[in-house]
Write a protein that holds these residues in place. Structure first.
Motif, PDB file in Angstrom:
ATOM      1  N   GLY A  84      20.299  27.589  -8.305  1.00  0.00           N
ATOM      2  CA  GLY A  84      20.277  28.548  -7.439  1.00  0.00           C
ATOM      3  C   GLY A  84      20.764  29.854  -8.165  1.00  0.00           C
ATOM      4  O   GLY A  84      21.127  30.071  -9.016  1.00  0.00           O
ATOM      5  N   SER A  85      20.026  30.893  -7.356  1.00  0.00           N
ATOM      6  CA  SER A  85      19.778  32.317  -7.891  1.00  0.00           C
ATOM      7  C   SER A  85      21.502  32.798  -8.619  1.00  0.00           C
ATOM      8  O   SER A  85      21.124  33.304  -9.838  1.00  0.00           O
ATOM      9  CB  SER A  85      19.045  33.407  -7.237  1.00  0.00           C
ATOM     10  N   GLY A  86      22.257  32.507  -7.947  1.00  0.00           N
ATOM     11  CA  GLY A  86      23.665  33.373  -8.379  1.00  0.00           C
ATOM     12  C   GLY A  86      24.053  32.427  -9.698  1.00  0.00           C
ATOM     13  O   GLY A  86      24.330  33.249 -10.565  1.00  0.00           O
ATOM     14  N   LEU A 139      25.693  19.849   0.280  1.00  0.00           N
ATOM     15  CA  LEU A 139      25.088  20.743  -0.760  1.00  0.00           C
ATOM     16  C   LEU A 139      25.639  20.480  -2.155  1.00  0.00           C
ATOM     17  O   LEU A 139      24.961  20.526  -3.131  1.00  0.00           O
ATOM     18  CB  LEU A 139      25.312  22.340  -0.482  1.00  0.00           C
ATOM     19  N   PHE A 188      27.920  22.231 -11.949  1.00  0.00           N
ATOM     20  CA  PHE A 188      27.448  21.252 -11.324  1.00  0.00           C
ATOM     21  C   PHE A 188      26.555  20.098 -11.980  1.00  0.00           C
ATOM     22  O   PHE A 188      26.221  19.221 -11.622  1.00  0.00           O
ATOM     23  CB  PHE A 188      26.413  21.704 -10.042  1.00  0.00           C
ATOM     24  N   SER A 224      32.679  30.599 -11.831  1.00  0.00           N
ATOM     25  CA  SER A 224      33.824  31.176 -11.041  1.00  0.00           C
ATOM     26  C   SER A 224      34.986  31.101 -11.481  1.00  0.00           C
ATOM     27  O   SER A 224      35.224  31.517 -12.803  1.00  0.00           O
ATOM     28  CB  SER A 224      33.870  30.195  -9.786  1.00  0.00           C
ATOM     29  N   PHE A 268      34.521  22.080   0.865  1.00  0.00           N
ATOM     30  CA  PHE A 268      33.969  21.058   0.345  1.00  0.00           C
ATOM     31  C   PHE A 268      35.174  20.083  -0.219  1.00  0.00           C
ATOM     32  O   PHE A 268      34.619  18.950  -0.704  1.00  0.00           O
ATOM     33  CB  PHE A 268      32.869  21.320  -0.808  1.00  0.00           C
ATOM     34  N   PHE A 327      33.020  16.493  -6.750  1.00  0.00           N
ATOM     35  CA  PHE A 327      33.827  17.543  -7.644  1.00  0.00           C
ATOM     36  C   PHE A 327      35.226  16.645  -8.372  1.00  0.00           C
ATOM     37  O   PHE A 327      35.558  17.111  -9.188  1.00  0.00           O
ATOM     38  CB  PHE A 327      34.569  18.451  -6.363  1.00  0.00           C
ATOM     39  N   LEU A 374      24.560  35.230   0.913  1.00  0.00           N
ATOM     40  CA  LEU A 374      24.582  34.471   2.005  1.00  0.00           C
ATOM     41  C   LEU A 374      25.224  34.751   3.370  1.00  0.00           C
ATOM     42  O   LEU A 374      25.026  33.928   4.539  1.00  0.00           O
ATOM     43  CB  LEU A 374      24.623  32.894   1.754  1.00  0.00           C
ATOM     44  N   CYS A 392      34.139  37.975  -1.047  1.00  0.00           N
ATOM     45  CA  CYS A 392      34.882  37.279  -2.033  1.00  0.00           C
ATOM     46  C   CYS A 392      34.103  36.378  -3.262  1.00  0.00           C
ATOM     47  O   CYS A 392      34.833  35.566  -3.579  1.00  0.00           O
ATOM     48  CB  CYS A 392      36.230  36.627  -1.901  1.00  0.00           C
ATOM     49  N   GLY A 393      32.741  36.380  -3.209  1.00  0.00           N
ATOM     50  CA  GLY A 393      32.074  35.785  -4.163  1.00  0.00           C
ATOM     51  C   GLY A 393      32.661  36.312  -5.568  1.00  0.00           C
ATOM     52  O   GLY A 393      32.930  37.638  -5.547  1.00  0.00           O
ATOM     53  N   ASN A 433      31.194  37.119  -8.266  1.00  0.00           N
ATOM     54  CA  ASN A 433      30.412  38.073  -9.054  1.00  0.00           C
ATOM     55  C   ASN A 433      30.747  39.469  -8.443  1.00  0.00           C
ATOM     56  O   ASN A 433      30.962  40.436  -8.852  1.00  0.00           O
ATOM     57  CB  ASN A 433      29.072  37.734  -8.934  1.00  0.00           C
ATOM     58  N   TYR A 469      32.099  31.202   2.485  1.00  0.00           N
ATOM     59  CA  TYR A 469      31.637  29.856   2.206  1.00  0.00           C
ATOM     60  C   TYR A 469      31.837  29.476   0.689  1.00  0.00           C
ATOM     61  O   TYR A 469      32.834  30.286  -0.029  1.00  0.00           O
ATOM     62  CB  TYR A 469      30.072  29.872   2.159  1.00  0.00           C
ATOM     63  N   GLN A 514      35.225  30.652  -1.617  1.00  0.00           N
ATOM     64  CA  GLN A 514      35.685  32.036  -1.455  1.00  0.00           C
ATOM     65  C   GLN A 514      37.059  32.216  -0.787  1.00  0.00           C
ATOM     66  O   GLN A 514      37.911  33.272  -0.885  1.00  0.00           O
ATOM     67  CB  GLN A 514      34.658  32.801  -0.540  1.00  0.00           C
ATOM     68  N   ASN A 529      39.492  32.131  -3.377  1.00  0.00           N
ATOM     69  CA  ASN A 529      39.399  33.386  -4.490  1.00  0.00           C
ATOM     70  C   ASN A 529      40.340  34.382  -3.524  1.00  0.00           C
ATOM     71  O   ASN A 529      40.978  35.407  -4.034  1.00  0.00           O
ATOM     72  CB  ASN A 529      37.807  34.033  -4.471  1.00  0.00           C
TER      73      ASN A 529
HETATM   74  C1  LIG Z   1      31.520  27.945  -6.483  1.00  0.00           C
HETATM   75  O1  LIG Z   1      30.860  26.901  -5.770  1.00  0.00           O
HETATM   76  C2  LIG Z   1      29.829  26.826  -5.043  1.00  0.00           C
HETATM   77  C3  LIG Z   1      28.918  27.920  -5.098  1.00  0.00           C
HETATM   78  C4  LIG Z   1      27.682  27.971  -4.253  1.00  0.00           C
HETATM   79  C5  LIG Z   1      26.668  29.060  -4.139  1.00  0.00           C
HETATM   80  O2  LIG Z   1      25.472  28.555  -4.195  1.00  0.00           O
HETATM   81  C6  LIG Z   1      24.466  29.382  -3.783  1.00  0.00           C
HETATM   82  C7  LIG Z   1      23.270  29.133  -3.615  1.00  0.00           C
HETATM   83  C8  LIG Z   1      22.160  30.100  -3.598  1.00  0.00           C
HETATM   84  O3  LIG Z   1      20.905  29.499  -3.336  1.00  0.00           O
HETATM   85  C9  LIG Z   1      22.407  31.382  -3.849  1.00  0.00           C
HETATM   86  C10 LIG Z   1      23.432  31.632  -4.134  1.00  0.00           C
HETATM   87  O4  LIG Z   1      23.802  32.946  -4.481  1.00  0.00           O
HETATM   88  C11 LIG Z   1      24.729  30.792  -4.170  1.00  0.00           C
HETATM   89  C12 LIG Z   1      26.141  31.334  -4.464  1.00  0.00           C
HETATM   90  C13 LIG Z   1      27.009  30.159  -4.413  1.00  0.00           C
HETATM   91  O5  LIG Z   1      28.296  30.296  -4.521  1.00  0.00           O
HETATM   92  C14 LIG Z   1      28.383  31.610  -5.256  1.00  0.00           C
HETATM   93  O6  LIG Z   1      28.199  31.346  -6.593  1.00  0.00           O
HETATM   94  C15 LIG Z   1      28.736  32.319  -7.474  1.00  0.00           C
HETATM   95  C16 LIG Z   1      28.503  32.025  -8.971  1.00  0.00           C
HETATM   96  O7  LIG Z   1      27.376  32.605  -9.297  1.00  0.00           O
HETATM   97  C17 LIG Z   1      30.189  32.610  -7.442  1.00  0.00           C
HETATM   98  O8  LIG Z   1      31.149  31.451  -7.745  1.00  0.00           O
HETATM   99  C18 LIG Z   1      30.679  33.017  -5.878  1.00  0.00           C
HETATM  100  O9  LIG Z   1      31.947  33.047  -5.791  1.00  0.00           O
HETATM  101  C19 LIG Z   1      30.133  32.030  -4.941  1.00  0.00           C
HETATM  102  O10 LIG Z   1      30.276  32.203  -3.704  1.00  0.00           O
HETATM  103  C20 LIG Z   1      27.496  26.733  -3.630  1.00  0.00           C
HETATM  104  C21 LIG Z   1      28.292  25.670  -3.474  1.00  0.00           C
HETATM  105  O11 LIG Z   1      28.258  24.524  -2.839  1.00  0.00           O
HETATM  106  C22 LIG Z   1      26.944  24.526  -2.252  1.00  0.00           C
HETATM  107  C23 LIG Z   1      29.436  25.832  -4.407  1.00  0.00           C
HETATM  108  O12 LIG Z   1      30.331  24.843  -4.299  1.00  0.00           O
END
Ligand SMILES: COc1cc(-c2[o+]c3cc(O)cc([O-])c3cc2O[C@@H]2O[C@H](CO)[C@H](O)[C@H](O)[C@H]2O)cc(OC)c1O
Ligand SMILES: O=c1ccn([C@@H]2O[C@H](COP(=O)(O)OP(=O)(O)O)[C@@H](O)[C@H]2O)c(=O)[nH]1
Length: 509
Positions: A38-40, A114, A146, A167, A208, A220, A302, A385-386, A388, A406, A409, A412
């Motif tokens: 996932g790009s984040g 997810l 993960f 996070s 989750f 988890f 998202l 509240c992501g 980043n 989602y 957050q 957070n």
């Molecule tokens: C932290 O727990 C989870 C994070 C994510 C998740 O998934 C995700 C998927 C994408 O295709 C693009 C995204 O940008 C993205 C982001 C994301 O969560 C964010 O991740 C950040 C870290 O880089 C940071 O922790 C932010 O606070 C998050 O909001 C998905 C997930 O389960 C599906 C998680 O449990």
């Protein structure tokens, strides 16, 4: 069900260079990074890789190379995002290398789950990760949180394995605590005891973790157990941001009776460089606004709004009387999780743009968020509240109003209001898909942007956190020291702790 291998000891894999000089070790250490695609998560781990290399302005690390293992993302849309990011980094001269793992068919039986999907897909990479560790002569492996399902593959080759936690220390403490909570708590209600933070209302626990029967929850619990098997946990936070939580984790309060892995809070790990303005009209509009007068609204990769939610925001902003810059995205197209560019005629109340044109701008596409937060006209941030986004805001000293949507957050949001003190609370109805009434948004914006006691306190604390985050990364700062400790641990194969206990140095002598 995730496999759980019994392990007799805690921190174990010692690279056989510990008796050799650091200079010898430096000759060859290749650190492999395994991001979740996932790009984040990918971008955050690559940024951490750059810090390890020292190409961000901190000390260079001679002899250390960083290779990112690229997993083929499960969808074409995600693959395009990853490809474009990898190409950008490869062309940037950062020194980061890339190695593409062979394709693996993603699991097809976890639709809608997810966390389960991500965890299983990462675990399925284990044979290829093991081959890469051997072929690329890895000195250490750094895995996304993960990916704890690959720890045993690395262990078989005696390659030290570090978890990179994208996070908060709050989510890490909760995840480490989860296996014990799992045995004693039937359902999360009332409050939950997370060592190092005020009692957490059950309503702020990530969704989750809300259903014990869900495979997401089970995964988890599994990750929480496996984090304890890592040779260290690198976390994207700074000691100054979450001191109580970092101390609680390092003191072993999350898993009583077991020593926690060494903790390396090296953050904020965000891309600190400003790229210049891709959106010139946003820049020009901000330039015309008074200092700290604009509230910025943006909701991550998202976040999006339907008509009902967009109308509440518009009404709340209009009634607040404050200046605003609102990144408004529309619902995703079928089959994609990503928001679309907003159709403003469809989403906004009639006449809204005309009535607010002197003091507001609605931006219908992805916004240059970092550049906006760095602009002196911005005085507050309504955010999903992501983590980043939160770090980017605090890096520029901008106080927040949380509107969690989602992932983790909601946790957070609670921490930012009740523990860190940099945010003003807003009523978000989680049971109605995180709906916010116009009156609640209006109140929160007035409170943050006006002269209220609550808003002033959050602003002052955000200003303090800006200074603290910058100091943490400087030579002698806490994150700088943790990064040095991490480099030393990797280069020598010793698990020295990135968090200094009172009277202790970072073990670099
Ligand atoms: C932290 O727990 C989870 C994070 C994510 C998740 O998934 C995700 C998927 C994408 O295709 C693009 C995204 O940008 C993205 C982001 C994301 O969560 C964010 O991740 C950040 C870290 O880089 C940071 O922790 C932010 O606070 C998050 O909001 C998905 C997930 O389960 C599906 C998680 O449990
Ligand atoms: O319109 C947008 C939305 C998001 N971002 C960037 O995307 C990242 C979002 O990461 P975060 O952890 O906050 O949330 P996620 O989107 O991963 O849930 C941050 O770097 C933001 O600056 C951006 O530049 N423009």
């Amino acid at each position: 069900m995730p496999p759980l291998l019994a392990r007799g000891c805690d921190h174990h894999t010692t690279r056989h260079v510990s008796s050799a000089s650091l200079a010898d070790a430096m000759a060859s250490a290749n650190v492999l990074l395994l991001p979740e695609p996932g790009s984040g998560h990918l971008m955050s781990l690559i940024e951490a890789g750059k810090r390890l290399l020292g190409h961000d302005g901190s000390d260079e690390t001679p002899g250390l190379t960083v290779t990112v293992l690229i997993i083929r993302p499960a969808t074409a849309e995600s693959a395009a995002e990853v490809d474009s990011h990898v190409s950008r980094v490869a062309a940037s001269g950062s020194g980061i290398r890339f190695h593409h793992l062979p394709a693996v068919e993603p699991p097809t039986d976890c639709a809608g789950n997810l966390q389960e999907f991500k965890s299983r897909y990462m675990q399925m990479q284990a044979p290829h990760v093991k081959a890469a560790l051997a072929d690329l002569d890895a000195a250490a492996l750094v895995i996304d949180f993960f990916a704890t399902g690959v720890i045993d593959a690395a262990r078989e080759l005696a390659v030290p394995t570090y978890v990179y936690f994208t996070s908060t220390a709050a989510l890490l403490a909760l995840t480490l605590r989860l296996p014990a909570l799992d045995e004693t708590v039937e359902v999360f209600d009332g409050t939950v005891d997370v060592p190092g933070m005020p009692p957490v209302p059950a309503g702020s626990i990530p969704g989750f973790l809300g259903d014990k029967k869900s495979p997401n929850y089970t995964w988890f619990v599994y990750h929480g157990r496996r984090f304890m098997d890592a040779d260290g946990i690198i976390i994207n936070t700074a000691n100054e941001l979450e001191p109580g939580l970092i101390a609680a984790i390092a003191d072993g309060q999350c898993v009583p009776g077991r020593r926690a892995p060494p903790l390396f809070p090296i953050g904020p790990v965000i891309d600190l460089g400003l790229k210049g303005w891709s959106e010139d009209c946003v820049h020009r509009w901000l330039d015309a606004q008074p200092h700290a007068s604009v509230v910025f609204l943006c909701f991550g990769s998202l976040g999006y709004f339907d008509v009902a939610k967009a109308h509440e925001v518009a009404t709340g902003l209009e009634r607040s009387g404050h200046r605003f810059l609102w990144t408004l995205r529309g619902p995703p197209a079928a089959g994609s999780p990503h928001p679309t560019d907003a159709d403003l005629d469809e989403l906004l109340p009639e006449g809204f743009l005309e009535r607010t044109k002197e003091r507001g701008l609605v931006w219908p596409r992805r916004a240059p968020q970092k550049e906006i937060l760095a602009h002196p006209a911005v005085g507050g941030f309504v955010t999903h509240c992501g983590w980043n986004s939160t770090l980017e805001s605090l890096w520029h000293g901008v106080p927040l109003v949380p509107w969690p949507l989602y992932a983790e957050q909601h946790l957070n949001a609670f921490e930012l209001v009740s523990d860190v003190g940099v945010a003003v609370a807003m009523e978000v109805d989680r049971k109605r898909n995180n709906f916010v009434e116009a009156a609640d948004l209006e109140r929160a914006v007035r409170c943050l942007m006006g002269m209220s006691e609550e808003g002033t306190k959050a602003r002052e604390k955000a200003t303090k956190m800006k200074a603290a985050c910058r100091k943490a990364l400087e030579d002698g700062g806490s994150s700088y020291a943790a990064l040095q400790g991490l480099r030393h641990a990797i280069l020598t194969g010793t698990g020295c702790n990135g968090v200094a206990s009172p009277g202790e140095t970072h073990g670099q002598n």
